[in-house]
Design a protein around this motif. Structure first.
Motif, short mmCIF file in Angstrom:
data_model
loop_
_atom_site.label_atom_id
_atom_site.label_comp_id
_atom_site.label_asym_id
_atom_site.label_seq_id
_atom_site.Cartn_x
_atom_site.Cartn_y
_atom_site.Cartn_z
N LYS A 198 0.85 -1.19 0.00
CA LYS A 198 0.00 0.00 0.00
C LYS A 198 0.88 1.24 0.00
CE LYS A 198 -3.64 2.36 2.64
NZ LYS A 198 -4.48 2.30 3.88
N GLN A 199 0.69 2.09 -0.99
CA GLN A 199 1.45 3.34 -1.06
C GLN A 199 0.58 4.49 -0.58
OE1 GLN A 199 3.98 4.50 -4.23
NE2 GLN A 199 4.13 2.46 -5.13
N GLN A 200 1.13 5.28 0.35
CA GLN A 200 0.49 6.50 0.81
C GLN A 200 1.42 7.66 0.47
OE1 GLN A 200 -0.04 5.76 5.03
NE2 GLN A 200 -1.97 4.70 4.71
N ILE A 234 7.05 9.18 0.76
CA ILE A 234 6.25 8.02 0.36
C ILE A 234 6.28 7.00 1.47
CG2 ILE A 234 5.93 6.19 -1.35
CD1 ILE A 234 8.29 8.95 -2.30
N LYS A 235 5.13 6.52 1.90
CA LYS A 235 5.04 5.44 2.88
C LYS A 235 4.53 4.18 2.20
CE LYS A 235 4.26 8.34 6.96
NZ LYS A 235 3.35 8.65 8.10
N LEU A 236 5.24 3.07 2.44
CA LEU A 236 4.84 1.77 1.91
C LEU A 236 4.50 0.87 3.09
CD1 LEU A 236 7.75 1.21 -0.66
CD2 LEU A 236 5.58 2.39 -1.05
N ILE A 237 3.31 0.29 3.08
CA ILE A 237 2.89 -0.62 4.15
C ILE A 237 2.65 -1.99 3.53
CG2 ILE A 237 1.18 -1.07 5.94
CD1 ILE A 237 0.62 1.96 5.94
N LEU A 238 3.34 -3.02 4.06
CA LEU A 238 3.25 -4.36 3.52
C LEU A 238 2.24 -5.19 4.30
CD1 LEU A 238 5.97 -3.32 2.34
CD2 LEU A 238 6.78 -5.68 2.44
N SER A 239 1.45 -5.95 3.58
CA SER A 239 0.50 -6.88 4.20
C SER A 239 0.82 -8.28 3.72
CB SER A 239 -0.95 -6.52 3.82
OG SER A 239 -1.28 -5.22 4.29
N LEU A 240 1.18 -9.17 4.67
CA LEU A 240 1.52 -10.56 4.36
C LEU A 240 0.80 -11.48 5.34
CD1 LEU A 240 4.53 -8.82 4.53
CD2 LEU A 240 5.18 -10.82 3.22
N ASN A 241 0.48 -12.68 4.87
CA ASN A 241 -0.12 -13.67 5.75
C ASN A 241 0.92 -14.37 6.61
OD1 ASN A 241 -2.69 -13.16 4.69
ND2 ASN A 241 -2.42 -14.67 3.06
N LYS A 242 2.16 -14.41 6.12
CA LYS A 242 3.23 -15.11 6.83
C LYS A 242 4.55 -14.38 6.60
CE LYS A 242 5.27 -19.71 7.39
NZ LYS A 242 5.26 -21.12 6.88
N ASP A 243 5.40 -14.32 7.65
CA ASP A 243 6.71 -13.67 7.51
C ASP A 243 7.52 -14.36 6.41
OD1 ASP A 243 5.75 -12.39 9.71
OD2 ASP A 243 7.21 -13.21 11.12
N THR A 259 13.71 4.59 5.61
CA THR A 259 13.63 3.93 6.91
C THR A 259 12.69 2.73 6.82
OG1 THR A 259 11.77 5.29 7.69
CG2 THR A 259 14.01 6.10 8.14
N VAL A 260 12.95 1.72 7.65
CA VAL A 260 12.06 0.56 7.79
C VAL A 260 11.63 0.52 9.25
CG1 VAL A 260 11.82 -1.93 7.62
CG2 VAL A 260 13.21 -0.70 5.95
N ASN A 261 10.36 0.73 9.49
CA ASN A 261 9.82 0.80 10.85
C ASN A 261 10.59 1.80 11.70
OD1 ASN A 261 7.97 -1.24 10.15
ND2 ASN A 261 9.39 -2.85 10.78
N GLY A 262 11.01 2.90 11.06
CA GLY A 262 11.71 3.97 11.75
C GLY A 262 13.21 3.84 11.79
N ALA A 263 13.76 2.69 11.44
CA ALA A 263 15.21 2.47 11.46
C ALA A 263 15.80 2.85 10.11
CB ALA A 263 15.54 1.03 11.78
N PRO A 264 16.84 3.70 10.08
CA PRO A 264 17.40 4.15 8.79
C PRO A 264 18.09 3.04 8.02
CG PRO A 264 18.76 4.92 10.62
CD PRO A 264 17.54 4.31 11.23
N VAL A 265 17.97 3.12 6.69
CA VAL A 265 18.68 2.21 5.77
C VAL A 265 19.87 2.97 5.21
CG1 VAL A 265 18.51 0.90 3.62
CG2 VAL A 265 16.54 1.00 5.20
N VAL A 304 7.75 1.10 5.30
CA VAL A 304 8.94 1.72 4.71
C VAL A 304 8.59 3.17 4.40
CG1 VAL A 304 10.58 1.69 2.79
CG2 VAL A 304 9.67 -0.47 3.69
N GLU A 305 9.48 4.08 4.78
CA GLU A 305 9.26 5.49 4.46
C GLU A 305 10.42 6.00 3.63
OE1 GLU A 305 8.57 9.75 6.73
OE2 GLU A 305 7.61 7.93 7.51
N ILE A 306 10.11 6.63 2.51
CA ILE A 306 11.11 7.15 1.58
C ILE A 306 10.95 8.66 1.51
CG2 ILE A 306 11.99 7.04 -0.79
CD1 ILE A 306 10.21 4.37 -0.95
N THR A 307 12.05 9.38 1.63
CA THR A 307 12.03 10.83 1.48
C THR A 307 12.97 11.21 0.36
OG1 THR A 307 11.61 11.10 3.85
CG2 THR A 307 12.34 13.04 2.63
N LEU A 308 12.44 11.82 -0.69
CA LEU A 308 13.22 12.20 -1.86
C LEU A 308 13.56 13.69 -1.81
CD1 LEU A 308 11.29 10.21 -4.64
CD2 LEU A 308 13.34 9.51 -3.36
N ASP A 309 14.53 14.07 -2.63
CA ASP A 309 15.05 15.44 -2.68
C ASP A 309 14.17 16.30 -3.57
OD1 ASP A 309 16.55 17.73 -2.79
OD2 ASP A 309 18.42 16.77 -3.38
#
Length: 246
Positions: free
Chosen positions: A60-62, A71-80, A99-105, A126-131
């Motif tokens: 899901k993109q917000q 851009i925020k990406l939210i993943l929905s899975l039935n199993k890890d 960032t993934v769950n707030g932790a920087p990549v 996942v949150e992405i911030t572009l220039d």
């Protein structure tokens, strides 16, 4: 203007090709591979695919991109599941954060995919911030022209927008190739995006002219006002003799 008819129909190949591209576009926003998922474009919506093991996954993109750069990406899975989520970072975006769950990549590079490999869980974000700084490109020599972009969007000077009448510009880019663009509230029926910036105008006095402001809009909206008017995206530049050979 309507295109000329072909093959006995009131439509031609040019009119059909534009919608065909738009119809296909959603299939390329998020794609899957043997290793995981590729997020190629940032577009508000829900994208249903399968993981490398064949399990359903929804991305899901917000976002308001390209109006905004987050851009925020939210993943929905039935199993890890372990797989790689690859995020396209545009070449023009020089300052980025992921960032993934707030932790920087770490190791994000412009013009490449940021590959995030981990065991993904339901609800991971996942949150992405572009220039999204305003940046300047040049063409020509004498005369020289400058074009201003913000993110992936080319901007244009429409004569109906606030500001002085069009003339030559001096030092439109400042010292680092970027300029400050201030969002401007506007009538959404005419322009999608509108920004204001300050520049030194053409002047024939020894001290130069005082800085002034003008408004720019996205190129697609230029000329959309109630009255037909002219607009340009390549702005004429003149040399500031005080800065020659610096």
């Amino acid at each position: 203007m309507p295109g000329s008819g072909q093959c006995g129909m009131n439509i031609n190949c040019c009119e059909a090709s534009g919608p065909r591209g738009l119809f296909n576009f959603p299939a390329y926003v998020v794609m899957k591979s043997k290793e995981g998922l590729f997020v190629n474009y940032y577009v508000q919506g829900r994208y249903q695919l399968t993981t490398p093991s064949g399990k359903p996954v929804t991305v899901k993109q917000q976002t308001t991109y390209p109006e905004g750069g987050t851009i925020k990406l939210i993943l929905s899975l039935n199993k890890d599941e372990d797989f790689v989520l690859s995020l396209r970072i545009p070449a023009w975006s020089k300052k980025n954060a992921v960032t993934v769950n707030g932790a920087p990549v770490e190791g994000i590079k412009a013009g490449a995919y940021a590959a995030v490999s981990r065991k993904w869980k339901n609800g991971d974000m996942v949150e992405i911030t572009l220039d999204m700084r305003g940046r300047v490109a040049y063409a020509g020599d004498q005369p020289k022209y400058a074009a201003i972009s913000r993110g992936p969007i080319l901007l244009a000077r429409d004569e109906s927008l606030p500001g002085i009448s069009m003339g030559a510009f001096v030092d439109v880019k400042g010292n680092d190739g970027y300029i400050d663009l201030i969002p401007v509230a506007h009538d959404v029926k005419d322009n999608w995006m509108q920004f204001r910036f300050k520049f030194a105008p053409e002047s024939y006095t020894e001290a130069g002219g005082a800085p002034v402001t003008i408004d720019l809009c996205d190129y697609a909206s230029a000329g959309n006002g109630p009255k037909a008017g002219s607009f340009i995206s390549w702005l004429p530049q003149i040399t500031d003799p005080r800065k020659v050979n610096q």
